[in-house]
Structure formats: C-alpha cells, structure tokens
Design an enzyme around this catalytic site. Structure first.
Site, short mmCIF file in Angstrom:
data_model
loop_
_atom_site.label_atom_id
_atom_site.label_comp_id
_atom_site.label_asym_id
_atom_site.label_seq_id
_atom_site.Cartn_x
_atom_site.Cartn_y
_atom_site.Cartn_z
N GLN A 228 1.02 6.53 -7.17
CA GLN A 228 -0.30 7.03 -6.47
C GLN A 228 0.25 8.26 -6.92
OE1 GLN A 228 -1.40 6.71 -2.52
NE2 GLN A 228 -2.83 6.03 -3.08
N ARG B 36 1.46 -1.66 6.93
CA ARG B 36 1.80 -1.43 8.51
C ARG B 36 3.29 -2.57 8.37
NH1 ARG B 36 -2.04 0.39 12.03
NH2 ARG B 36 -3.62 -0.49 10.67
N TYR C 273 -7.74 13.89 1.03
CA TYR C 273 -6.58 15.65 0.60
C TYR C 273 -7.54 16.16 -1.12
CZ TYR C 273 -3.04 13.05 2.35
OH TYR C 273 -2.30 12.53 4.22
N ARG D 15 -8.67 5.05 -5.18
CA ARG D 15 -8.25 5.53 -4.00
C ARG D 15 -9.53 5.70 -3.11
NH1 ARG D 15 -4.72 4.07 1.12
NH2 ARG D 15 -4.41 1.83 0.31
N SER E 71 0.56 -1.42 0.10
CA SER E 71 0.15 -0.04 -0.09
C SER E 71 0.82 1.06 -0.02
CB SER E 71 -0.63 0.01 1.10
OG SER E 71 -2.02 0.52 1.38
N PRO E 72 0.04 2.34 -0.91
CA PRO E 72 1.13 3.61 -0.22
C PRO E 72 1.42 4.39 0.98
CG PRO E 72 -0.91 4.10 -1.77
CD PRO E 72 -0.60 1.98 -1.34
C1 LIG Z 1 3.06 5.95 7.32
C2 LIG Z 1 1.75 5.56 6.41
C3 LIG Z 1 2.09 6.50 5.46
C4 LIG Z 1 1.03 6.35 4.54
N1 LIG Z 1 1.08 7.01 3.93
C5 LIG Z 1 0.25 7.20 3.02
C6 LIG Z 1 0.19 7.40 1.08
O1 LIG Z 1 0.89 8.18 0.66
N2 LIG Z 1 -1.36 7.27 0.61
C7 LIG Z 1 -2.30 6.55 0.71
O2 LIG Z 1 -3.41 6.27 -0.02
N3 LIG Z 1 -2.44 5.52 1.97
C8 LIG Z 1 -1.68 6.47 2.61
N4 LIG Z 1 -1.41 5.26 4.25
C9 LIG Z 1 -2.28 4.97 4.78
C10 LIG Z 1 -2.07 3.05 3.74
O3 LIG Z 1 -1.59 3.14 2.36
C11 LIG Z 1 -2.65 2.20 4.37
O4 LIG Z 1 -3.88 2.48 3.61
C12 LIG Z 1 -3.17 2.22 5.88
O5 LIG Z 1 -1.91 2.04 6.58
C13 LIG Z 1 -4.42 0.85 6.79
O6 LIG Z 1 -3.55 -0.34 6.23
P1 LIG Z 1 -2.25 -1.46 6.98
O7 LIG Z 1 -4.14 -1.27 7.67
O8 LIG Z 1 -2.02 -2.34 6.80
O9 LIG Z 1 -1.64 -0.48 7.53
C14 LIG Z 1 -0.06 5.72 5.05
C15 LIG Z 1 0.25 4.40 6.49
C16 LIG Z 1 0.85 4.52 6.84
C17 LIG Z 1 1.30 4.27 7.94
#
Ligand SMILES: Cc1cc2nc3c(=O)[nH]c(=O)nc-3n(C[C@H](O)[C@H](O)[C@H](O)COP(=O)(O)O)c2cc1C
Ligand SMILES: Cc1cc2nc3c(=O)[nH]c(=O)nc-3n(C[C@H](O)[C@H](O)[C@H](O)COP(=O)(O)OP(=O)(O)OC[C@H]3O[C@@H](n4cnc5c(N)ncnc54)[C@H](O)[C@@H]3O)c2cc1C
Length: 770
Positions: A502, A725, A583, A631, A424-425
């Site tokens: 993205q 994460r 955003y 997204r 994921s981004p």
């Molecule tokens: C450090 C960090 C940076 C993130 N940056 C972005 C981002 O740039 N773009 C985005 O769409 N989501 C971003 N997210 C959200 C993640 O892509 C993801 O949707 C969210 O962490 C839930 O997934 P997880 O439970 O596997 O961590 C970010 C999450 C984290 C933890």
C-alpha cells in the site's frame, strides 16, 4: 390508580388489560375514536419471542391469538421470470382486526372500560387520571401537544407504499419484483387469515411520480397494481380498506423516535407508547411487536416498583430506559432492511443474478447471517453455495461438497487469490529508516502462513517526508526495496499467499510520534515540514502544513512513480493507492480538508484531479497483469464532509481511470468525526459502490468471523474482505476460522499438519460437549 389510554390500538388495549389483571382495583379506560370492532389494516406479523412473552403475561389472550394465527415457514421470491423458495423462516400472522377484537374482548372481561367513537382532543380532558397513556398511534395528538418536551425526531423515507389486501391465499411470505418503464416496484405479500392476504406495494418516489400515481384515486392505484402484479395475483383482485384516507393512499414511511417519553401535565403523568413513541418499518414487520413489548415493560415496571401513584415517576424512568435500547436495536435492523428496498431497483435488481439477488434480500437486515441461513434451510443454502462456487469456477468434490463463499478463489488481472480474505494494511511503527526488516518479516510472514490470500504490508511511504512517524515503512531507495523483496520471496517460497504493497503519503498527518507514544501527536524533535491540499492542521497543536504548489505536486508524483518502480523490483503481486484516512491524497478528496480555489479544489472532478493524476502515473509503470486497488474513506462522518454518495462518484472516476478495486474504508479525515461503529459497519459502503458503480470492492471494518465474511461475499456486498485487528490477535485467523466452521480441507502449511489435526479434534470435542 386511575389510568386512561388514549387510543385503542394494540399498545393501549394490551397495557389496559395487563394492568387491570395485575391489580383489579385500578380504574382503567381506553378511549378510541373508531367504532367497536372496526379498524383499518390488514395482517400483522409477530415474532416467536413476543408470543412467548404474551403467553407468560396473559395466557388467555395469547391462546386466542395463537388459535387465530396463520403460521408459515417459507419465503418465495418472484424475480425476472424465476420463482425461488427457501424454508425455515417461521412467521406468524394475524389480521389486525382479529387481534384488536381479541384484545377488546379480553379488556371487557377483565373490567376495563372501553369508550368508542370518541375523538380525544387533549390529555387534559382527563384531569382525574393519575396516568395517561398516549397510545394514539403515529400521528399522536398528545405527543404533538408536547412537541417540545417529547422532542420527536422524524425522518420521512423516500419510498412510497400502499397497503392493500387480496383474497388470494399465499402459502409463503411472497415478494414479487416487477420492472416498469419508470423503475422497479415490489410487492410484500403474506396471508393472515383463511380468506385474506396483505399485499403491500412499494416503489421509489420517482417511479410513483412518473406513473402519475399521485394523481390517481385509490381505484386507479389498485387497477395499476393489479395489472402490474397480475401474474402473482393470478386473477385475484386487490382491495383497499383505507377508504378513510383521502387522495391516492400511497404513503411515505416515517421513522420516529422521541427524545423523551413522559411528561407531567400538572394533573397526570403522560407517557408515550407504541407508534406514538417510535416506528419500525414494515420491511421487518415489528411495529405491533414493539407496541406489545412497550405495554409489557410498563406493566413490569409497576410490578417492580409497586402499583401506587407515588411510584409513577420511577416507573416511567425505568420503562423509558429499558425500552429505548430494544427500540434502537429493532430500528437499526429495520433501517438496513428498509434501505435495501429503497435502493433495490438501482442497486440490486438490474445487476445481481436471481440467485444472489435472493441471498441479498434474505440477509438485508444484516441480522441473518450465512450460518443462520444454514440453520433455517440447509438444503437451500448448500444449493446456493454450489451456485456461488460454480461462478468462481470451483467444481464440487466427488461427494458434492464445495467451499463456502469466503474460501472460493478470486482472480483479478493475472493474480489469483486462493480465498477472499485480505490482511488489511496496518502500520506497525517499527521500521528504521523505512526498511522492512526482521520484525516485519516475522510479523507479515506469520500472517501469510496463517491463511490470508493477500497480505498487505502497512502504508509504505514514498519519501522520508511522506511518513506518518519515524517508524513507518518506506520505498524510496534500493535498500528498502531489498527488504520488501526478501519478504516477498519468503511468502512466495513458503506459502500460497500473495503480497500487496500500500503506497501512501501522510500529508498533514505526518511527522507524528509512534502510536504508543501519542497517536497523531506531533514530534517534539526531528520533525519535517508537512504538505497537504490546504494549510489546515490536523489537531490544534499539529504543525500547519503548506498548501501544495505545482512544484510540490510534481515532486510527490515523481516520488509515487519511483516507489512503484521499486515495488516492481520486489516481485509484489498487488499495489494499493492509499487515498483514505485524511492522508495526503485523501486531503484532496474531502471538502473538509480541501479548501483550494484552483483546479484542484471545489467540484468532485477538481478534488479528484491530483489523486487521479497519481493513479494514472503509477498505473503506467506497474505491470499490466497486476492489480491496483484504491482505498477510499467512503464517509467522513462529519457534516460538510464526504458521504457514501461522494465516495461513489470518486469510485466511478477511479474505475474509469483503470482502478481494479475500491477498498472501502471510512473516516479519520476530520478529528471531530462521529462514526457509527458496529459489526460490518463499513460494509454498506462497499455494497453501494460495488453494485451501483459496478466495480469490484474490498469490504473492511469489524469483519471478525468467517460467518461475517461468508455473508458479505455471498450477498455480493464485496468481492474481498479485509481483516485487520483480528489478524493482530491471531496470525492464523483464516485457518482457525476455517476450522471453526468445520472446513477441514483448507490447507495448512505442511510443517503445521499435526497442529491442524489436534486443533480440529479439540474443536469437535468442545462442540460435542456443548
Ligand atoms: C494498528 C493499526 C494500523 C493501521 N494502519 C493502517 C495503514 O497503514 N493503512 C490503512 O489503510 N489502514 C490502516 N489501518 C486500518 C485497517 O487497515 C482497517 O481498515 C481497520 O482496522 C478496520 O478493520 P478491522 O475492524 O478488521 O480492524 C490500521 C489499523 C490498525 C488497527
Ligand atoms: C403498511 C404497514 C404494514 C405494517 N405491517 C406490520 C406488520 O406486519 N407487523 C407489525 O407488527 N406491525 C406492522 N405495522 C405497524 C403497526 O400497524 C403499528 O406499529 C401498530 O399498530 C402500533 O400500535 P399502536 O397501538 O401503537 O398504534 P395504532 O395501531 O396506530 O393505534 C392507535 C389507535 O389510536 C386511535 N386514535 C388515534 N388518535 C386518537 C384520538 N385522538 N382519540 C381517540 N383515538 C385515537 C386510532 O384510531 C388507533 O386505533 C404496519 C404498518 C404499516 C403502515
């Protein structure tokens, strides 16, 4: 103590007998309005855990109950002309009447006073009681008397059901789904004694209305159901035993939980128990279990604190605290299962093939996972895995094995992903002038070597003033495109992964500090002017953005097009348009952040107009054989904000515009949001959008094990799973998860082979040692 249980259902009777047994000096009465040995209701099912507790607390009644049990292991689903069966599910059922009779006899043997045919008007009728148990069921008069104290929170669910019985005996827990001209009906059928099966029929309010079931008497409804389910009934008749209910006897389920469970009425302590305190939907058959568990816990607390009236307040406090947690857990699982049946017609029955429909049904509560199904019925699960793999175009190996769902390939346009996991981004806040350099090469490169099929870089901003922080990646000049190309070339040259970019614009959430210097906090120096759908700051101390005018819109659109053209030159495989998390584009979609009165505000169509315009513009310049996902924040988690229903409307619009997938995230739109986190917490949004809108989806959020991903993909709740994460904690998350589930034929980078063997051997040794 003098104890009066108002209501002689499972809760009142079981508590009375346990307390009398613990201390025969207690004077205990159970007052019931029905006649002795007279009750309505068919069979109820129990879990093994409840039975174990009952054996420990009162072996005598437990033995009798177990003697009367009907045990069965199989689940059979009748659907679109197919009959599918799996085993290993382990249920026990007993007639409600039989259960109550056993408990009544046991109460009498222990010296509990049973008073029948007495309708109790009030707890105050027993001023001599130290403790009054309000075990008077869902419609509890006692709870209603103290409405303000107990604060019942009641949600009436939309489906209608009727609780019938039949003398046909089924050797499996049987579900039959039937389509009518006005929608789907389902029957939940289980045998509970050697003569009778419970037969619950359920449908939507709409189908109920259109078939005129509300106007029919009970016999009319029975005839209707008999006709509809004639195949599974095979000539048997349906019966009702709820003649006491006036009218049609079709009910709505009411989910109940109370804010407080006990009250001192001036004479006695009054406490709620069983259905009077809470309900659990029959989709997971736990109402009786909860009632019995309540009775056990209250008794247990008397044993802990002492069986004296002075202890009652402390006992009641601990009872409530402990039971509340368990009830919440069961209600949660029941909610997922209940919602599955509420939407089955429009979401699953018309869209999923029978095999996947069955899998989706079995995992409806999200408590039974893929590996759990393997434990229950290995042969069935392996058969399902073969079916799933064949849908993904995978032939079994010579020894008949196929990869589990998460490791099947997936093709969108001209891009084939080797498995279903996306990194994921994730913003890293580590770029200088927006350039992807060594940090990103190593960070993202490691994840590409680590097994993810598609590796997204972080949100990449389309102009300097589109950045969240000064450390964000950008794509507005050649140098940045070269940085990306270096990474894309590395991935294509050294791994079998694909690369996604993205594209986004921070909008009102821009010009903030690096995450570790103060997340969302405005920059003190070097900030830049912000734009958004409306002039609303994100935090109280955030900069107030300018509401975008025509010129801003045209400029930002051109920025997105330029970024896409630069992205084309990098050779990246996949593009995602970031319309989530508050955003810029998300700020148009949410009514919380979009207060415009022009053609870009108000209706769904207006709010989506600008984001859709951007989508159309980038789709026009992005190669036809490469996908674009979008997204969305599928839930704002705040009153007045977008809900999953709104997200489905937007998903439909993006689908119509040619989007390939919806990446189903949520939240971060409104600072005061109240998200409900938990395992797979956003997967229901993906499930809804994929199966109601009919567009492929990416599920994301707290998907942290292969077992989660396999369950989500296998059930058709998403096509891909994005994992964020866990990838920060472990770049090789995918390879490690494969090894953990014993899948040794997933390729590791050739340079790492000796590490693979050792890793797998160590896991096998640890498993053997267990
Ligand atoms: C450090 C960090 C940076 C993130 N940056 C972005 C981002 O740039 N773009 C985005 O769409 N989501 C971003 N997210 C959200 C993640 O892509 C993801 O949707 C969210 O962490 C839930 O997934 P997880 O439970 O596997 O961590 C970010 C999450 C984290 C933890
Ligand atoms: C369609 C359907 C299917 C179900 N299937 C299952 C299942 O498979 N498994 C399961 O575990 N549970 C099931 N349940 C739930 C189950 O019936 C209840 O959760 C359970 O009986 C709760 O026990 P209770 O003692 O709290 O309440 P109840 O069983 O409702 O008992 C309350 C008693 O109080 C009496 N009463 C009420 N008011 C008064 C008054 N004023 N004076 C005197 N007496 C009074 C009533 O007559 C009744 O006997 C199902 C429920 C429904 C509706």
């Amino acid at each position: 103590m003098r104890i009066v249980c108002i209501g002689g259902g499972p809760a009142g009777l079981y508590f009375a007998l346990l307390m009398k047994k613990q201390n025969p000096a207690h004077e205990i009465s159970v007052v019931e309005r029905n006649r002795p040995y007279d009750t309505f209701g068919w069979g109820v099912v129990f879990s093994d855990a409840t039975m174990e507790a009952m054996r420990a607390w009162d072996p005598e009644s437990a033995a009798e109950i177990e003697d009367a049990f009907n045990h069965w292991d199989d689940i059979e689903v009748w659907f679109k002309g197919t009959r599918q069966r799996t085993s290993g599910h382990g249920f026990v059922g007993i007639g409600r009447k039989k259960l109550l009779n056993i408990l009544q006899r046991r109460c009498e043997a222990l010296g509990v006073e049973l008073v029948f045919e007495t309708e109790v008007a009030s707890d105050l009728d027993y001023p001599d009681a130290d403790l009054v148990i309000a075990s008077d069921g869902f419609n509890s008069k006692i709870r209603n008397r103290y409405h303000e104290v107990f604060e019942p929170d009641l949600v009436t669910r939309p489906n209608r059901y009727i609780w019938l019985g039949t003398n046909k005996l089924y050797d499996a827990f049987t579900f039959d789904f039937r389509k009518t001209d006005h929608g789907w009906f389902q029957a939940h059928i289980y045998k509970f004694d050697d003569k009778t099966s419970t037969f619950i029929v359920e449908t939507t309010e709409d189908a109920y209305e259109k078939h005129g079931l509300g106007q029919m008497d009970q016999q009319g409804s029975i005839d209707f159901c008999q006709d509809l389910f004639s195949e599974v009934l095979d000539g048997a008749k349906l019966m009702t035993n709820a003649r006491h209910l006036r009218g049609s006897a079709w009910l709505n389920f009411n989910r109940l939980i109370c804010g407080k469970w006990s009250h001192f009425n001036g004479h006695s302590h009054v406490v709620l128990m069983g259905d009077a305190a809470h309900t659990a939907h029959f989709a997971i058959g736990s109402g009786t279990k909860l009632a019995i568990d309540d009775a056990i816990e209250l008794t247990n607390q008397f044993n802990r604190h002492g069986h004296a009236k002075e202890q009652i307040p402390a006992v009641l406090e601990d009872y409530e605290e402990i039971r509340r947690v368990d009830v919440a857990r069961i209600q949660n699982a029941a909610r997922n299962a209940m919602e599955w049946f509420e939407v089955v017609g429009r979401r699953y029955a018309d869209t999923l093939p029978p095999e996947q429909f069955m899998y989706s049904m079995l995992t409806r509560s999200q408590r039974i996972s893929h590996e759990n199904l393997r434990l229950r019925d290995k042969a069935w699960l392996e058969g399902y895995e073969r079916w799933f793999a064949s849908q993904a175009g995978v032939e079994p190996s010579a020894d008949g094995r196929v990869p589990p769902p998460m490791f099947t390939p997936y093709t969108m346009r001209g891009v084939t992903l080797k498995n279903r996991i996306v990194m994921s981004p994730m913003a890293m806040y580590s770029a200088k002038d927006g350039v992807l350099d060594d940090f990103h090469l190593v960070h993202l490169g490691a994840r590409a070597l680590g097994g993810a099929a598609l590796v997204f870089g972080e949100m990449t901003c389309v102009s300097p003033d589109a950045r969240i922080t000064p450390g964000c990646l950008g794509l507005w000049n050649e140098k940045q495109a070269e940085g990306w190309k270096r990474f894309v070339d590395f991935v294509h040259g050294n791994s079998t992964a694909k690369v996604g970019i993205q594209l986004g614009h921070a909008g009102r959430k821009g010009a903030t500090k690096l995450a570790w210097e103060g997340i969302d906090q405005p920059l003190q120096t070097g900030d830049w002017p912000l734009i958004s759908a409306s002039a609303l700051p994100y935090l109280k101390n955030s900069q107030v953005p300018k509401a975008m005018d025509r010129a801003d819109m045209d400029r930002v659109k051109a920025d997105f097009v330029r970024a896409t053209e630069l992205a084309v030159t990098t050779g990246a495989d996949w593009l995602e348009l970031h319309c989530a998390h508050g955003y810029l584009l998300s700020s148009f979609l949410s009514p919380l952040t979009n207060r415009r009165t022009d053609e870009y505000g108000g209706s769904h169509e207006n709010r989506a107009r600008y984001p859709l315009g951007i989508f159309n513009a980038i789709r026009a310049v992005w190669p036809k054989d490469k996908p674009i996902s979008v997204r969305l924040s599928c839930h704002d988690w705040f009153e007045g904000g977008n809900t999953p229903d709104d997200a489905a409307i937007f998903a439909q619009m993006f689908k119509d515009a040619g989007a390939d997938m919806i990446d189903c995230s949520s939240g971060q739109v409104w600072k005061e949001e109240k998200p409900v986190y938990g395992r797979l917490f956003q997967t229901p949004f993906s499930d809804k959008i994929r199966n109601e809108v009919g567009i492929p989806t990416i599920a994301v959020g707290a998907i942290s094990e292969a077992d989660h991903a396999n369950s989500v993909i296998a059930a058709g709740r998403a096509d891909l799973c994005a994992v964020a994460r866990p990838h920060l904690a472990d770049p090789a998350w995918v390879l490690h998860e494969a090894a953990r589930i014993g899948l040794t034929d997933v390729a590791w980078p050739k340079q790492y082979y000796s590490g693979k063997q050792q890793y797998e051997t160590n896991l096998a040794r640890a498993a053997a040692a267990k």
